[in-house]
Design an enzyme around this catalytic site. Structure first.
Site, PDB file in Angstrom:
ATOM      1  N   ASP A 177       0.820  -1.210   0.000  1.00 37.18           N
ATOM      2  CA  ASP A 177       0.000   0.000   0.000  1.00 37.18           C
ATOM      3  C   ASP A 177       0.859   1.268   0.000  1.00 37.18           C
ATOM      4  O   ASP A 177       0.712   2.122   0.860  1.00 37.18           O
ATOM      5  CB  ASP A 177      -0.898  -0.070   1.246  1.00 37.18           C
ATOM      6  CG  ASP A 177      -1.839   1.104   1.361  1.00 37.18           C
ATOM      7  OD1 ASP A 177      -2.332   1.575   0.330  1.00 37.18           O
ATOM      8  OD2 ASP A 177      -2.070   1.555   2.498  1.00 37.18           O
ATOM      9  N   GLU A 200       0.762  -2.094  14.175  1.00 33.96           N
ATOM     10  CA  GLU A 200      -0.001  -1.118  13.371  1.00 33.96           C
ATOM     11  C   GLU A 200      -1.416  -1.055  13.909  1.00 33.96           C
ATOM     12  O   GLU A 200      -1.978  -2.109  14.259  1.00 33.96           O
ATOM     13  CB  GLU A 200      -0.105  -1.539  11.895  1.00 33.96           C
ATOM     14  CG  GLU A 200       1.109  -1.315  11.061  1.00 33.96           C
ATOM     15  CD  GLU A 200       0.902  -1.714   9.598  1.00 33.96           C
ATOM     16  OE1 GLU A 200      -0.230  -1.634   9.083  1.00 33.96           O
ATOM     17  OE2 GLU A 200       1.901  -2.127   8.976  1.00 33.96           O
ATOM     18  N   TYR A 250      -6.861  -3.509  12.251  1.00 37.29           N
ATOM     19  CA  TYR A 250      -7.594  -2.300  11.842  1.00 37.29           C
ATOM     20  C   TYR A 250      -9.065  -2.427  12.202  1.00 37.29           C
ATOM     21  O   TYR A 250      -9.946  -2.261  11.355  1.00 37.29           O
ATOM     22  CB  TYR A 250      -7.389  -2.063  10.336  1.00 37.29           C
ATOM     23  CG  TYR A 250      -6.001  -1.522  10.062  1.00 37.29           C
ATOM     24  CD1 TYR A 250      -5.746  -0.160  10.155  1.00 37.29           C
ATOM     25  CD2 TYR A 250      -4.946  -2.375   9.788  1.00 37.29           C
ATOM     26  CE1 TYR A 250      -4.470   0.342   9.945  1.00 37.29           C
ATOM     27  CE2 TYR A 250      -3.666  -1.886   9.585  1.00 37.29           C
ATOM     28  CZ  TYR A 250      -3.434  -0.525   9.669  1.00 37.29           C
ATOM     29  OH  TYR A 250      -2.171  -0.026   9.470  1.00 37.29           O
ATOM     30  N   GLU A 298       3.236  -8.464   6.992  1.00 42.60           N
ATOM     31  CA  GLU A 298       1.970  -9.052   6.561  1.00 42.60           C
ATOM     32  C   GLU A 298       2.109 -10.023   5.392  1.00 42.60           C
ATOM     33  O   GLU A 298       1.406  -9.888   4.378  1.00 42.60           O
ATOM     34  CB  GLU A 298       0.957  -7.956   6.221  1.00 42.60           C
ATOM     35  CG  GLU A 298       0.572  -7.130   7.419  1.00 42.60           C
ATOM     36  CD  GLU A 298      -0.595  -6.185   7.157  1.00 42.60           C
ATOM     37  OE1 GLU A 298      -1.035  -6.069   6.001  1.00 42.60           O
ATOM     38  OE2 GLU A 298      -1.055  -5.564   8.125  1.00 42.60           O
TER      39      GLU A 298
END
Ligand code: GCB
Length: 691
Positions: free
Chosen positions: A246, A579, A543, A490
């Site tokens: 990303d 994160e 998230y 990840e």
């Protein structure tokens, strides 16, 4: 050794076709030496290896050749090549024209039009050309350099060309002669060009660098080229590059390019590991020399006042520093980031007479250890309260920039951040040096991001990843700020080959550097993750209320607490929330909070903090916000001129979340500060028998 360029093997890469399906069979061991066995297969108690680090060093894998930061010294000179270079992107259909017409043979302006291109900088955002911004394939850089007379005439001088980072695959010629080739952005590479510049009556040389930003399933990060072959919809030869990460795949000469000199017999590498015994600092050093077998080495350790506190001779040894000032993280101690200087002096006898070389290495004396539920620095629990970053800014893209760097460090200190992760690739050496100087602790991450395709677990990929870890450890091993290696972000660690892949990769990294813990950052389910057994610290990204249950801040606490408990129950290893975050567009306000407003970003962080405050009493040892600043990504319906999860805008202005985090980080810092008396206490973890 310089050799004539053929170009033949190179052209076949441009632009690469999608790779044939690669076998995902587990490759044979490639450096994992089974040194570290123990709990959960392969993960020896982290405290033990930290304590034994200096002892194990001799058993560690020896790296071939050094990559010392080029510095000036009485025996070394530097010439920076930053500024405007000539540039051309090869827009030919197969991107091979530059090789077919041998653009490296003559000045670039003679083979066609050129642009002015700043170095260091990404090439993508400096122009007005949409096609150049998204260009995939070979681009060509060139620069003429005037050389000091001594460099071209004194055969006792070694002249080295050093490229701080070229993304991704680079080929280098000097005066049309092929001198280097390197795969992978973010890490430096060099070429000894002495013979070339000393071979005739030259006062200048021409440096040509071809760089290809194409990513394949075997590059790090991986990517794929997708050819769109329906000619009723796409022009002939049309292709796009797809990635599974990303951030924008910025490319070009991202870091300083320079020439430096050493004598022909020179200090090639220095490796330092440190320990503490009561009040005495222990500095184990190893120096390697190239160019002669007949030499003497003297090493002196100087404190910040310039006083010699220890000295030794020979290529390896241990220096003992009574009443040592330890290197402490920012805000953990009233005198953080204490650095000694290790001065290395080489004297050698050569046919031409006596030669000396000097190199001065900053050294921080500190220990790092991991227990079942703590991360210890100098024997004291360390709580990471910091950020994830990117090397990213307007116009320059990923290009190194001093004003930006200083601004970022000022913001980190304003925020009360004591740590960051180099998400998702190694950062510039100058960044690491500032971390040493300011006491900002680093989780040093490889470019292993987006490893999600089965092909990216093939032997070819693993071999490259092992090589990248070697280059990263070689470059950053002496930074006290670096307390842990992260081999990936990840990955699809639930895929079958992931177990072998990460076992091998982590074992190899530990063999390269037995003095630091190793991790990778996961977003897999705790039951499915096949790499987690091999890490020392569980680093988890989540998230909640952003990608899952979006809009529902009320579910965060339960989700997060359950996730932490699951991981800890399974592995009994400390956990870092590596994160978490929410997007917000600066200036968007909404109360009650809605997604993308500054209030929602703040509200989401507050919910995470409630759980982090409970679990940090037990086994959570850190929290790193995603992200320090807004950053550029590929275009997509989910991204509005990039990723907006920054607590600062891309121009480094604070959003509301920055003030929230600032309050929290200073509060955390006040809770974890150690005072001089505590600093002097014994570092128990230095003894293998302390747990
Ligand atoms: C992640 C990735 C990071 C992304 C972030 C996001 O999990 O590690 O590279 O930018 O999420 O904002 O989606």
């Amino acid at each position: 050794m310089a050799r004539e360029a053929s170009g033949g093997h190179v052209t076949s890469r441009a632009p690469p076709r999608p790779a044939p399906p690669a076998s995902s069979a587990a490759p044979g061991p490639a450096g994992g030496r089974g040194l570290l066995a123990g709990r959960h297969e392969g993960s020896m108690h982290a405290g033990l290896w930290a304590a034994l680090g200096p002892l194990l060093w001799a058993c560690g894998l020896a790296l071939q050749g050094g990559m010392l930061y080029p510095q000036e010294s009485p025996s070394r000179e530097r010439k920076e090549l930053d500024g405007l270079w000539s540039f051309r992107a090869d827009f030919s259909e197969d991107r091979r024209q530059g090789f077919e017409r041998q653009w490296y043979r003559t000045p670039l302006r003679e083979s066609g039009p050129t642009l002015d291109m700043p170095v260091p900088s990404s090439f993508n955002d400096v122009g007005q050309d949409r096609q150049l911004r998204s260009f995939v394939g070979w681009v060509w850089y060139e620069r003429e350099v005037t050389l000091p007379q001594r460099w071209t005439q004194d055969l006792g001088t070694r002249v080295v060309l050093r490229i701080g980072s070229a993304h991704y695959h680079a080929i280098v010629w000097v005066n049309g002669v092929h001198v280097a080739e390197h795969e992978g952005g973010h890490l430096p590479f060099e070429a000894d060009i002495s013979k070339l510049v000393q071979s005739g009556p030259l006062s200048s040389c021409r440096i040509t660098i071809a760089i290809n930003n194409t990513l394949t399933p075997h590059t790090l990060p991986p990517g794929t080229i997708l050819y769109k072959t329906d000619i009723s919809k796409y022009p002939k030869g049309y292709f796009v590059q797809n990635t599974n990460f990303d951030f924008f795949n910025y490319a070009g000469l991202h870091r300083p390019v320079l020439l430096y000199t050493t004598p022909t017999t020179y200090i090639d590498d220095i490796t330092v590991t440190t320990g503490v015994d009561q009040d005495t600092g222990l500095v184990d050093y190893q120096v390697s020399v190239q160019g002669s077998e007949y030499f003497q080495l003297e090493v002196r350790l100087l404190d910040q006042e310039g006083k010699v506190v220890a000295q030794g001779t020979g290529g390896r040894g241990q220096l003992q520093v009574p009443n040592a000032h330890l290197w402490w993280p920012y805000l953990m101690h009233e005198h953080p980031a204490y650095l000694y200087s290790l001065e290395v002096r080489l004297t050698a006898q050569t046919a031409a007479g006596a030669v000396s070389d000097f190199y001065s290495l900053p050294v921080g004396i500190r220990t790092v250890a991991v227990t079942e539920h703590r991360f210890l620095i100098n024997g004291k629990p360390f709580y990471f309260h910091g950020v994830n970053k990117h090397e990213d800014a307007d116009i320059r893209g990923r290009g190194f920039d001093w004003p930006l760097l200083v601004k970022d460090f000022n913001l980190l200190r304003w925020l009360g951040a004591n740590a960051f992760r180099t998400s998702h690739y190694p950062y510039a050496e100058e960044v690491m040096q500032l971390c040493d100087r300011y006491g900002i602790v680093v989780i040093d991450e490889s470019p292993g991001v987006g490893i999600v395709l089965a092909q990216s677990y093939s032997n070819e990929s693993l071999q490259h990843h092992l090589q990248v870890m070697e280059e990263l450890v070689r470059r950053d091993k002496n930074h006290p700020a670096v307390v842990m290696w992260s081999v990936a972000n990840e990955p699809a660690s639930f895929l079958k080959p992931a177990g072998y892949y990460f076992k091998t990769l982590i074992a190899h990294t530990k063999a390269l550097d037995p003095s630091r813990p190793v991790t990778f950052v996961t977003n897999s389910n705790y039951e499915a993750d096949l790499g987690a057994p091999y890490v020392d610290v569980i680093c988890v990204n989540s998230y909640y209320s952003w990608y899952h249950d979006y809009g529902h801040l009320e579910v965060i606490q339960l989700h997060l607490a359950t996730e932490f408990e699951n991981w800890y129950r399974t592995y009994q290893k400390p956990i870092i929330q590596s994160e978490y975050g929410a997007g917000s567009i600066a200036g968007f306000h909404q109360d009650p909070p809605l997604m993308f407003s500054e209030e929602y970003q703040k509200g989401l962080l507050e919910q995470y903090h409630l759980v982090l405050d409970q679990k940090r009493k037990d086994y959570v040892v850190g929290e790193l916000i995603w992200n320090f600043a807004d950053f550029m990504t590929d275009q997509s319906p989910q991204r509005v001129l990039g990723n907006k999860k920054g607590i600062f805008t891309r121009q480094r202005q604070p959003k509301a979340a920055a003030f929230l985090l600032r309050e929290r980080y200073w509060k955390l810092a006040n809770e974890t500060m150690y005072h001089l008396s505590a600093a002097k206490s014994q570092c128990l973890e230095n003894s293998p028998f302390s747990f």
